[in-house]
Write an enzyme that holds these catalytic residues in place. Structure first.
Site, PDB file in Angstrom:
ATOM      1  N   CYS A  44       0.823  -1.215   0.000  1.00  0.00           N
ATOM      2  CA  CYS A  44       0.000   0.000   0.000  1.00  0.00           C
ATOM      3  C   CYS A  44       0.858   1.267   0.000  1.00  0.00           C
ATOM      4  CB  CYS A  44      -0.934  -0.011   1.207  1.00  0.00           C
ATOM      5  SG  CYS A  44      -1.913   1.489   1.313  1.00  0.00           S
ATOM      6  N   CYS A  49      -1.530   1.697  -3.063  1.00  0.00           N
ATOM      7  CA  CYS A  49      -2.526   2.760  -2.843  1.00  0.00           C
ATOM      8  C   CYS A  49      -1.937   4.172  -2.811  1.00  0.00           C
ATOM      9  CB  CYS A  49      -3.248   2.562  -1.515  1.00  0.00           C
ATOM     10  SG  CYS A  49      -3.435   0.874  -0.982  1.00  0.00           S
ATOM     11  N   LYS A  52      -0.033   5.368  -6.067  1.00  0.00           N
ATOM     12  CA  LYS A  52      -1.073   5.372  -7.116  1.00  0.00           C
ATOM     13  C   LYS A  52      -1.981   6.589  -6.969  1.00  0.00           C
ATOM     14  CE  LYS A  52      -4.816   4.185  -6.184  1.00  0.00           C
ATOM     15  NZ  LYS A  52      -5.324   2.854  -5.978  1.00  0.00           N
ATOM     16  N   TYR A 179      -9.122  -3.535 -10.891  1.00  0.00           N
ATOM     17  CA  TYR A 179      -8.771  -2.302 -10.174  1.00  0.00           C
ATOM     18  C   TYR A 179      -7.537  -1.629 -10.782  1.00  0.00           C
ATOM     19  CZ  TYR A 179     -11.656  -3.277  -6.002  1.00  0.00           C
ATOM     20  OH  TYR A 179     -12.677  -3.487  -5.135  1.00  0.00           O
ATOM     21  N   GLU A 183      -7.377   1.828 -13.001  1.00  0.00           N
ATOM     22  CA  GLU A 183      -6.762   3.004 -12.384  1.00  0.00           C
ATOM     23  C   GLU A 183      -5.599   3.520 -13.237  1.00  0.00           C
ATOM     24  OE1 GLU A 183      -6.043   1.747  -8.310  1.00  0.00           O
ATOM     25  OE2 GLU A 183      -8.108   2.250  -7.748  1.00  0.00           O
ATOM     26  N   HIS A 439     -26.766  21.848  -0.113  1.00  0.00           N
ATOM     27  CA  HIS A 439     -26.810  22.413  -1.456  1.00  0.00           C
ATOM     28  C   HIS A 439     -25.811  23.549  -1.620  1.00  0.00           C
ATOM     29  CE1 HIS A 439     -28.678  23.303  -5.265  1.00  0.00           C
ATOM     30  NE2 HIS A 439     -28.703  24.569  -4.957  1.00  0.00           N
ATOM     31  N   GLU A 444     -25.698  15.703  -2.405  1.00  0.00           N
ATOM     32  CA  GLU A 444     -27.118  15.892  -2.085  1.00  0.00           C
ATOM     33  C   GLU A 444     -28.001  14.957  -2.913  1.00  0.00           C
ATOM     34  OE1 GLU A 444     -29.007  19.697  -3.170  1.00  0.00           O
ATOM     35  OE2 GLU A 444     -27.313  20.084  -4.504  1.00  0.00           O
TER      36      GLU A 444
HETATM   37  P1  NDP Z   1      -8.479  -7.699 -10.226  1.00  0.00           P
HETATM   38  O1  NDP Z   1      -8.866  -8.977  -9.604  1.00  0.00           O
HETATM   39  O2  NDP Z   1      -9.157  -6.452  -9.810  1.00  0.00           O
HETATM   40  O3  NDP Z   1      -8.688  -7.835 -11.815  1.00  0.00           O
HETATM   41  C1  NDP Z   1      -8.051  -8.843 -12.540  1.00  0.00           C
HETATM   42  C2  NDP Z   1      -8.321  -8.652 -14.023  1.00  0.00           C
HETATM   43  O4  NDP Z   1      -7.511  -9.562 -14.743  1.00  0.00           O
HETATM   44  C3  NDP Z   1      -9.749  -8.953 -14.419  1.00  0.00           C
HETATM   45  O5  NDP Z   1     -10.109  -8.098 -15.474  1.00  0.00           O
HETATM   46  C4  NDP Z   1      -9.700 -10.406 -14.846  1.00  0.00           C
HETATM   47  O6  NDP Z   1     -10.635 -10.752 -15.855  1.00  0.00           O
HETATM   48  C5  NDP Z   1      -8.307 -10.498 -15.454  1.00  0.00           C
HETATM   49  N1  NDP Z   1      -7.674 -11.811 -15.260  1.00  0.00           N
HETATM   50  C6  NDP Z   1      -7.672 -12.569 -14.145  1.00  0.00           C
HETATM   51  N2  NDP Z   1      -6.945 -13.684 -14.333  1.00  0.00           N
HETATM   52  C7  NDP Z   1      -6.476 -13.645 -15.590  1.00  0.00           C
HETATM   53  C8  NDP Z   1      -5.675 -14.516 -16.373  1.00  0.00           C
HETATM   54  N3  NDP Z   1      -5.191 -15.645 -15.898  1.00  0.00           N
HETATM   55  N4  NDP Z   1      -5.379 -14.129 -17.646  1.00  0.00           N
HETATM   56  C9  NDP Z   1      -5.852 -12.984 -18.162  1.00  0.00           C
HETATM   57  N5  NDP Z   1      -6.626 -12.136 -17.456  1.00  0.00           N
HETATM   58  C10 NDP Z   1      -6.931 -12.453 -16.186  1.00  0.00           C
HETATM   59  O7  NDP Z   1      -6.892  -7.618 -10.068  1.00  0.00           O
HETATM   60  P2  NDP Z   1      -5.868  -6.396 -10.005  1.00  0.00           P
HETATM   61  O8  NDP Z   1      -4.561  -7.012 -10.360  1.00  0.00           O
HETATM   62  O9  NDP Z   1      -6.349  -5.236 -10.771  1.00  0.00           O
HETATM   63  O10 NDP Z   1      -5.867  -6.003  -8.459  1.00  0.00           O
HETATM   64  C11 NDP Z   1      -5.596  -6.995  -7.468  1.00  0.00           C
HETATM   65  C12 NDP Z   1      -6.289  -6.656  -6.182  1.00  0.00           C
HETATM   66  O11 NDP Z   1      -5.682  -5.530  -5.597  1.00  0.00           O
HETATM   67  C13 NDP Z   1      -7.753  -6.247  -6.362  1.00  0.00           C
HETATM   68  O12 NDP Z   1      -8.597  -7.353  -6.355  1.00  0.00           O
HETATM   69  C14 NDP Z   1      -7.984  -5.357  -5.185  1.00  0.00           C
HETATM   70  O13 NDP Z   1      -8.420  -6.115  -4.098  1.00  0.00           O
HETATM   71  C15 NDP Z   1      -6.626  -4.760  -4.893  1.00  0.00           C
HETATM   72  N6  NDP Z   1      -6.569  -3.354  -5.332  1.00  0.00           N
HETATM   73  C16 NDP Z   1      -7.440  -2.460  -4.782  1.00  0.00           C
HETATM   74  C17 NDP Z   1      -7.444  -1.149  -5.188  1.00  0.00           C
HETATM   75  C18 NDP Z   1      -8.429  -0.206  -4.581  1.00  0.00           C
HETATM   76  O14 NDP Z   1      -8.983  -0.515  -3.537  1.00  0.00           O
HETATM   77  N7  NDP Z   1      -8.701   0.948  -5.198  1.00  0.00           N
HETATM   78  C19 NDP Z   1      -6.506  -0.648  -6.187  1.00  0.00           C
HETATM   79  C20 NDP Z   1      -5.640  -1.681  -6.719  1.00  0.00           C
HETATM   80  C21 NDP Z   1      -5.679  -2.959  -6.290  1.00  0.00           C
HETATM   81  P3  NDP Z   1     -12.213 -10.878 -15.644  1.00  0.00           P
HETATM   82  O15 NDP Z   1     -12.777  -9.656 -16.299  1.00  0.00           O
HETATM   83  O16 NDP Z   1     -12.601 -12.128 -16.347  1.00  0.00           O
HETATM   84  O17 NDP Z   1     -12.498 -10.913 -14.200  1.00  0.00           O
END
Ligand code: NDP
Length: 450
Positions: A44, A49, A52, A179, A183, A439, A444
């Site tokens: 983080c 976080c 980022k 995520y 982002e 307001h 709101e």
């Molecule tokens: P996410 O789980 O959010 O998203 C993963 C993405 O990769 C999805 O689009 C998924 O597809 C795709 N995917 C998963 N597996 C494969 C694969 N084997 N091959 C190809 N594509 C794949 O992961 P992130 O890496 O973005 O983030 C990890 C975690 O970090 C998040 O789950 C979150 O908990 C945390 N995080 C939180 C943030 C916040 O709170 N603002 C910011 C950044 C990270 P599909 O569309 O099919 O699901």
């Protein structure tokens, strides 16, 4: 316990969960040590976080500067200097790491800045060869980006490297649409890079409310982000001029300067000695723990992303706090409540949510009412921006309780945090209706939906 072991608690991993558990346990009088192989602060603070969010702020100036002329400002000579932003952000990360280190030393926690491996229920071996014993061991090693297997994946980067880019890339290809992908797509797009998001499914941000995801897709496409759905990266090749070619099934190769892979994060357990210690590991590589974060080995606990329950910093912190209060403060603390956790995606515009989506609520409760406000924020109207915000309340038709709030629009995460209290407290739509609007604000809209 005090005389039997070198420490009462040995923590592996000085991220959000580990640092909180260490300092609270020490404040309760425990003799605590923590081992960290990379940098104090964890994902983080060091490469998640915090940096980022600073990049989101930095990139958002593009929009603010563009809109400024509508407010009477003439801005000339606008230039963006990536190394400046990068280095300032990295300096702030250094500052925060220093603050975390100070917290540990102020609380008399011994820090070992090296790797640790569990060698038994009460023993760890440090990279330097030293063996340390402890009454309790806490694993708080977090998670690590998944790099899928495809040819040329060594040319790709993950969120670990993205904060250190030497130059601002002209063309960015991002694999995944979760995520991190959404982002960074927003950050690079705002900074003027051409962004293409390639995802294996036809969905962005799976798990978030469908209407909001559609809105984000529309807005970001209008801003110039391209999407290639139902595609996986097959191969990435490096060309003679140093640029990259991204090959996906059925598409012409995409040219890129960087390829960011953001396809999920997996618990970081490799080489920790967990199997040898007899700790049960789940199917997703997670350390299996009970409601009090205890593993099947009574002296070994785990908190945060390594347990792969909810990969969010505030959850790891809660788990670390509860663990330390329960085990070392001998307090009767309630189990961490995973219900109603607010979350946000710092895309541009950002998205925030708490509770049930409309689909989940219909499955669970049957009869639900949905209220929406689809509005153009005042500041967008004034700046002649077409982008609209969208707020949605999901209400239990029988009890009138708010089951979920979903928002996309400027400052949505800032607004949602306060609204999440109402959802968690079980307030009703009538309570929202009875609250006088503030307001003029975007917030709101939450009390004006009829
Ligand atoms: P996410 O789980 O959010 O998203 C993963 C993405 O990769 C999805 O689009 C998924 O597809 C795709 N995917 C998963 N597996 C494969 C694969 N084997 N091959 C190809 N594509 C794949 O992961 P992130 O890496 O973005 O983030 C990890 C975690 O970090 C998040 O789950 C979150 O908990 C945390 N995080 C939180 C943030 C916040 O709170 N603002 C910011 C950044 C990270 P599909 O569309 O099919 O699901």
């Amino acid at each position: 316990m005090a005389d039997t072991y070198d420490y009462d608690l040995f923590v592996i991993g000085a991220g959000s969960g580990g640092v909180r558990a260490s300092r609270v346990a020490a404040a309760h009088g425990a003799r605590v040590a923590v081992a960290e192989e990379y940098r104090v602060g964890g994902t983080c603070v060091i490469r998640g976080c915090v940096p980022k969010k600073l990049l989101v702020y930095g990139s958002h100036f593009a929009e603010e500067l563009q809109d400024a002329r509508h407010y009477g400002w003439s801005v000339s000579g606008m230039e963006f200097d990536w190394p400046h932003l990068r280095d300032t952000v990295l300096r702030d990360v250094d500052r925060l790491e220093g603050a975390y280190k100070t917290t540990l030393s102020n609380n008399k926690v011994d820090s070992f800045l090296e790797r640790a491996e569990i060698t038994g229920p009460h023993a760890v071996r440090l990279a330097s060869g030293k063996t340390v014993t402890a009454g309790t061991i806490l694993v708080a090693t977090g998670a690590w980006p998944v790099m899928p297997a495809f040819e040329g994946n060594e040319h790709c980067i993950t969120s670990n490297e993205v904060f250190h880019l030497e130059t601002l890339p002209r063309r960015v290809v991002i694999a995944g649409a979760g995520y991190i992908a959404m982002e960074f797509a927003g950050i690079f797009n705002a900074l003027g890079c051409h962004v293409t998001v390639v995802n294996r499914s036809d969905t962005v941000l799976r798990g978030y409310d469908e209407t909001l995801r559609d809105r984000l897709l529309q807005i970001t496409m209008a801003r110039g982000i391209e999407y290639k759905f139902n595609r996986k990266l097959q191969q990435v090749t490096r060309e003679a001029d140093g640029s990259l070619l991204v090959h996906t099934e059925g598409l012409d190769p995409l040219a890129a300067d960087i390829v960011l892979v953001a396809t999920g994060r997996r618990p970081k357990i490799d080489g920790l000695g967990l199997e040898a210690a007899g700790v049960t590991i789940g199917d997703r590589g997670e350390i299996v723990v009970d409601a009090e974060n205890r593993t099947n080995v009574p002296s070994i606990y785990a908190v945060g992303d390594v347990t792969d329950r909810v990969q969010l910093t505030p959850v790891a912190i809660r788990e670390g706090q509860a663990f330390a209060d329960r085990v070392f403060g001998r307090m009767d603390v309630p189990h961490v409540d995973y219900h109603c956790i607010p979350s946000a995606v710092f895309s541009q515009p950002p998205l925030a949510a708490v509770g049930y989506t409309e689909g989940q609520a219909r499955n669970q409760f049957g009869d639900v009412k949905v209220y929406t406000s689809d509005f153009r924020p005042m500041k967008n109207v004034f700046a002649e921006r077409a982008e609209r915000g969208l707020y949605k309340l999901v209400v239990d038709a029988g009890t009138d309780k708010i089951l979920g709030i979903h928002m996309i629009g400027p400052d949505a995460p800032e607004i949602l945090q306060a609204a999440a209290i109402a959802v968690r407290a079980g307030l009703t739509k009538a309570d929202f209706d009875a609250t006088v609007a503030l307001h003029p604000s975007m917030a709101e809209e939450l009390v004006l939906m009829r």
